[in-house]
Enzyme design. Structure first.
Site, PDB file in Angstrom:
ATOM      1  N   GLY A  13     -10.662  11.274  41.526  1.00  7.83           N
ATOM      2  CA  GLY A  13     -10.604   9.831  41.303  1.00  7.83           C
ATOM      3  C   GLY A  13     -11.858   9.376  40.592  1.00  7.83           C
ATOM      4  O   GLY A  13     -12.787  10.165  40.379  1.00  7.83           O
ATOM      5  N   PRO A  14     -11.908   8.093  40.217  1.00  6.40           N
ATOM      6  CA  PRO A  14     -13.038   7.597  39.421  1.00  6.40           C
ATOM      7  C   PRO A  14     -14.360   7.525  40.196  1.00  6.40           C
ATOM      8  O   PRO A  14     -14.371   7.652  41.433  1.00  6.40           O
ATOM      9  CB  PRO A  14     -12.571   6.194  39.004  1.00  6.40           C
ATOM     10  CG  PRO A  14     -11.555   5.812  40.014  1.00  6.40           C
ATOM     11  CD  PRO A  14     -10.900   7.078  40.488  1.00  6.40           C
ATOM     12  N   GLY A  16     -17.304   6.541  42.333  1.00  2.63           N
ATOM     13  CA  GLY A  16     -17.508   5.596  43.431  1.00  2.63           C
ATOM     14  C   GLY A  16     -16.302   5.378  44.330  1.00  2.63           C
ATOM     15  O   GLY A  16     -16.376   4.635  45.306  1.00  2.63           O
ATOM     16  N   LYS A  19     -14.708  10.123  46.785  1.00  2.00           N
ATOM     17  CA  LYS A  19     -14.352  11.558  46.803  1.00  2.00           C
ATOM     18  C   LYS A  19     -15.273  12.364  47.715  1.00  2.00           C
ATOM     19  O   LYS A  19     -14.829  13.097  48.598  1.00  2.00           O
ATOM     20  CB  LYS A  19     -14.438  12.180  45.382  1.00  2.00           C
ATOM     21  CG  LYS A  19     -13.564  11.529  44.354  1.00  2.00           C
ATOM     22  CD  LYS A  19     -13.776  12.131  42.980  1.00  2.00           C
ATOM     23  CE  LYS A  19     -15.136  11.868  42.373  1.00  2.00           C
ATOM     24  NZ  LYS A  19     -15.400  10.463  42.018  1.00  2.00           N
ATOM     25  N   THR A  21     -17.301  11.431  49.995  1.00  2.00           N
ATOM     26  CA  THR A  21     -17.203  11.001  51.392  1.00  2.00           C
ATOM     27  C   THR A  21     -16.028  11.699  52.073  1.00  2.00           C
ATOM     28  O   THR A  21     -16.162  12.264  53.168  1.00  2.00           O
ATOM     29  CB  THR A  21     -17.008   9.466  51.451  1.00  2.00           C
ATOM     30  OG1 THR A  21     -18.091   8.852  50.747  1.00  2.00           O
ATOM     31  CG2 THR A  21     -16.937   8.961  52.876  1.00  2.00           C
ATOM     32  N   TYR A  49     -26.614   7.337  30.582  1.00  2.00           N
ATOM     33  CA  TYR A  49     -26.333   5.946  30.945  1.00  2.00           C
ATOM     34  C   TYR A  49     -27.173   4.947  30.145  1.00  2.00           C
ATOM     35  O   TYR A  49     -26.809   3.787  30.029  1.00  2.00           O
ATOM     36  CB  TYR A  49     -26.521   5.734  32.457  1.00  2.00           C
ATOM     37  CG  TYR A  49     -25.334   6.251  33.246  1.00  2.00           C
ATOM     38  CD1 TYR A  49     -24.087   5.650  33.127  1.00  2.00           C
ATOM     39  CD2 TYR A  49     -25.454   7.355  34.082  1.00  2.00           C
ATOM     40  CE1 TYR A  49     -22.986   6.133  33.840  1.00  2.00           C
ATOM     41  CE2 TYR A  49     -24.360   7.841  34.796  1.00  2.00           C
ATOM     42  CZ  TYR A  49     -23.131   7.221  34.666  1.00  2.00           C
ATOM     43  OH  TYR A  49     -22.043   7.688  35.350  1.00  2.00           O
ATOM     44  N   ASP A  87     -14.557  18.198  45.477  1.00  2.00           N
ATOM     45  CA  ASP A  87     -14.531  16.808  45.007  1.00  2.00           C
ATOM     46  C   ASP A  87     -14.309  16.706  43.499  1.00  2.00           C
ATOM     47  O   ASP A  87     -14.615  15.678  42.901  1.00  2.00           O
ATOM     48  CB  ASP A  87     -15.791  16.043  45.443  1.00  2.00           C
ATOM     49  CG  ASP A  87     -17.057  16.531  44.769  1.00  2.00           C
ATOM     50  OD1 ASP A  87     -17.026  17.593  44.096  1.00  2.00           O
ATOM     51  OD2 ASP A  87     -18.096  15.848  44.900  1.00  2.00           O
ATOM     52  N   GLU A 148     -27.120   4.436  37.777  1.00  2.00           N
ATOM     53  CA  GLU A 148     -25.734   3.944  37.692  1.00  2.00           C
ATOM     54  C   GLU A 148     -25.655   2.421  37.814  1.00  2.00           C
ATOM     55  O   GLU A 148     -24.570   1.856  37.677  1.00  2.00           O
ATOM     56  CB  GLU A 148     -24.891   4.560  38.825  1.00  2.00           C
ATOM     57  CG  GLU A 148     -24.634   6.046  38.660  1.00  2.00           C
ATOM     58  CD  GLU A 148     -23.858   6.639  39.836  1.00  2.00           C
ATOM     59  OE1 GLU A 148     -23.799   5.996  40.893  1.00  2.00           O
ATOM     60  OE2 GLU A 148     -23.329   7.753  39.682  1.00  2.00           O
TER      61      GLU A 148
HETATM   62  N1  LIG Z   1     -13.031   4.181  51.696  1.00  2.00           N
HETATM   63  C1  LIG Z   1     -14.258   3.653  51.620  1.00  2.00           C
HETATM   64  N2  LIG Z   1     -14.502   2.399  52.016  1.00  2.00           N
HETATM   65  C2  LIG Z   1     -15.733   1.853  51.903  1.00  2.00           C
HETATM   66  N3  LIG Z   1     -16.808   2.503  51.392  1.00  2.00           N
HETATM   67  C3  LIG Z   1     -16.644   3.757  50.984  1.00  2.00           C
HETATM   68  C4  LIG Z   1     -15.370   4.410  51.065  1.00  2.00           C
HETATM   69  N4  LIG Z   1     -15.499   5.659  50.577  1.00  2.00           N
HETATM   70  C5  LIG Z   1     -16.785   5.784  50.184  1.00  2.00           C
HETATM   71  N5  LIG Z   1     -17.479   4.658  50.442  1.00  2.00           N
HETATM   72  C6  LIG Z   1     -18.879   4.406  50.088  1.00  2.00           C
HETATM   73  O1  LIG Z   1     -18.857   4.185  48.666  1.00  2.00           O
HETATM   74  C7  LIG Z   1     -19.929   4.877  48.012  1.00  2.00           C
HETATM   75  C8  LIG Z   1     -19.351   5.898  47.022  1.00  2.00           C
HETATM   76  O2  LIG Z   1     -18.719   6.949  47.748  1.00  2.00           O
HETATM   77  P1  LIG Z   1     -18.757   8.458  47.231  1.00  2.00           P
HETATM   78  O3  LIG Z   1     -18.077   9.286  48.257  1.00  2.00           O
HETATM   79  O4  LIG Z   1     -20.150   8.841  46.844  1.00  2.00           O
HETATM   80  O5  LIG Z   1     -17.835   8.324  45.903  1.00  2.00           O
HETATM   81  P2  LIG Z   1     -17.521   9.377  44.751  1.00  2.00           P
HETATM   82  O6  LIG Z   1     -17.866  10.750  45.261  1.00  2.00           O
HETATM   83  O7  LIG Z   1     -16.055   9.226  44.486  1.00  2.00           O
HETATM   84  O8  LIG Z   1     -18.326   8.959  43.565  1.00  2.00           O
HETATM   85  C9  LIG Z   1     -20.758   5.497  49.116  1.00  2.00           C
HETATM   86  O9  LIG Z   1     -21.825   4.599  49.410  1.00  2.00           O
HETATM   87  C10 LIG Z   1     -19.804   5.595  50.311  1.00  2.00           C
HETATM   88  O10 LIG Z   1     -20.465   5.499  51.558  1.00  2.00           O
HETATM   89  N1  LIG Z   2     -20.271  11.749  31.359  1.00  2.00           N
HETATM   90  C1  LIG Z   2     -19.910  12.358  32.503  1.00  2.00           C
HETATM   91  N2  LIG Z   2     -20.356  11.866  33.671  1.00  2.00           N
HETATM   92  C2  LIG Z   2     -19.967  12.490  34.794  1.00  2.00           C
HETATM   93  C3  LIG Z   2     -19.122  13.599  34.781  1.00  2.00           C
HETATM   94  N3  LIG Z   2     -18.919  14.003  36.055  1.00  2.00           N
HETATM   95  C4  LIG Z   2     -19.615  13.180  36.819  1.00  2.00           C
HETATM   96  N4  LIG Z   2     -20.254  12.261  36.071  1.00  2.00           N
HETATM   97  C5  LIG Z   2     -21.185  11.245  36.551  1.00  2.00           C
HETATM   98  C6  LIG Z   2     -20.519  10.046  37.128  1.00  2.00           C
HETATM   99  C7  LIG Z   2     -21.473   9.646  38.224  1.00  2.00           C
HETATM  100  O1  LIG Z   2     -22.522   8.873  37.668  1.00  2.00           O
HETATM  101  C8  LIG Z   2     -22.062  10.973  38.703  1.00  2.00           C
HETATM  102  C9  LIG Z   2     -21.355  11.572  39.897  1.00  2.00           C
HETATM  103  O2  LIG Z   2     -19.933  11.536  39.720  1.00  2.00           O
HETATM  104  P1  LIG Z   2     -18.952  11.065  40.899  1.00  2.00           P
HETATM  105  O3  LIG Z   2     -17.588  10.902  40.278  1.00  2.00           O
HETATM  106  O4  LIG Z   2     -19.014  12.175  41.906  1.00  2.00           O
HETATM  107  O5  LIG Z   2     -19.506   9.785  41.433  1.00  2.00           O
HETATM  108  O6  LIG Z   2     -21.948  11.843  37.591  1.00  2.00           O
HETATM  109  C10 LIG Z   2     -18.661  14.108  33.540  1.00  2.00           C
HETATM  110  O7  LIG Z   2     -17.928  15.115  33.446  1.00  2.00           O
HETATM  111  N5  LIG Z   2     -19.098  13.455  32.429  1.00  2.00           N
END
Ligand SMILES: Nc1ncnc2c1ncn2[C@@H]1O[C@H](COP(=O)(O)OP(=O)(O)O)[C@@H](O)[C@H]1O
Ligand SMILES: Nc1nc2c(ncn2[C@H]2C[C@H](O)[C@@H](COP(=O)(O)O)O2)c(=O)[nH]1
Length: 209
Positions: A13-14, A16, A19, A21, A49, A87, A148
């Site tokens: 997924g996108p 934030g 994933k 978590t 960025y 993830d 970010e």
């Molecule tokens: N379902 C949820 N509801 C509320 N907050 C969440 C949820 N899942 C993750 N978070 C919070 O959102 C932020 C991003 O989660 P993270 O797992 O790092 O996302 P990703 O790995 O997809 O980038 C973290 O601060 C986390 O604690």
């Molecule tokens: N340009 C790209 N950025 C990427 C890629 N994979 C991850 N990311 C960046 C996005 C977030 O800032 C950080 C961690 O990714 P999460 O999805 O785990 O939050 O790294 C990529 O392939 N290209």
């Protein structure tokens, strides 16, 4: 839980959406091993960025090669041991590249990607986490990684819709789509158990534990 569990689960997924978590919590609850992306090691990401056009190619190549290396190591480990949870799907590299590279860069990138992608282990089930843009922006803000914090919302929205389109046509493995807007997997144990049960139902035929 009585149902048969999938052996290798990928959560996608996108940025934030939650994933890492979910993967970390599943790993705790099911004593699974994790395959977590190591974005901190990408020396180009913070610069990316600041100036996307200038740093996109280096950023995407670094992610591609480091994920390939990690998948190679993972494939050599014993897949019949513990459950594994990751993830990212390897195609994540290509999704980002299609968003950030120009046509010339992308055609060069694809020459490498098409060779590497054939070697990557296939999950038993993929969980696609979704959330609206404002929820993603809120979670990225709350997570607080400095580089970010000025992320262009239009970039995140393009990424979000790219994932949605990609999974609309995805047929490589069983797929479970979960709207995370009102479910907090970081606190809700029952939601996590339900998620695993739904994943197990999605992925028939995997061996039990
Ligand atoms: N379902 C949820 N509801 C509320 N907050 C969440 C949820 N899942 C993750 N978070 C919070 O959102 C932020 C991003 O989660 P993270 O797992 O790092 O996302 P990703 O790995 O997809 O980038 C973290 O601060 C986390 O604690
Ligand atoms: N340009 C790209 N950025 C990427 C890629 N994979 C991850 N990311 C960046 C996005 C977030 O800032 C950080 C961690 O990714 P999460 O999805 O785990 O939050 O790294 C990529 O392939 N290209």
């Amino acid at each position: 839980m009585s149902s048969v569990l999938p052996r290798y689960i990928v959560v996608e997924g996108p940025i934030g959406v939650g994933k890492t978590t979910v993967v970390t919590r599943l790993a705790e609850q099911y004593k699974a091993r994790t395959v977590l992306e190591i974005f901190e090691e990408n020396p180009f990401l913070a610069n990316f960025y600041q100036d996307q056009e200038r740093y996109a190619f280096q950023t995407e190549m670094f992610f591609l090669l480091s994920r390939y290396r990690q998948q190679e190591d993972f494939a050599q480990e014993d897949l019949f041991g513990r459950i594994a949870v990751s993830d990212y799907l390897f195609v994540k590299c290509r999704l980002f590249a299609s968003l950030t590279l120009n046509d010339h860069e992308l055609s060069l990138y694809d020459r490498m990607y098409n060779i590497l992608t054939t070697q990557v282990p296939k999950p038993d089930v993929v969980i696609h986490l979704t959330a609206p843009l404002d929820v993603l922006l809120g979670r990225i803000k709350q997570r607080g990684r400095s580089y970010e914090q000025n992320m262009d919302p239009a970039y995140l929205e393009r990424l979000r819709s790219l994932y949605n389109q990609f999974f609309q046509h995805y047929e490589d493995t069983p797929l479970l789509e979960v709207d995370t807007t009102d479910i907090d997997f970081s606190r809700d144990d029952q939601a996590l158990t339900n998620l695993m049960e739904m994943a197990a139902k999605c992925a028939p035929g995997t061996s039990g534990q």
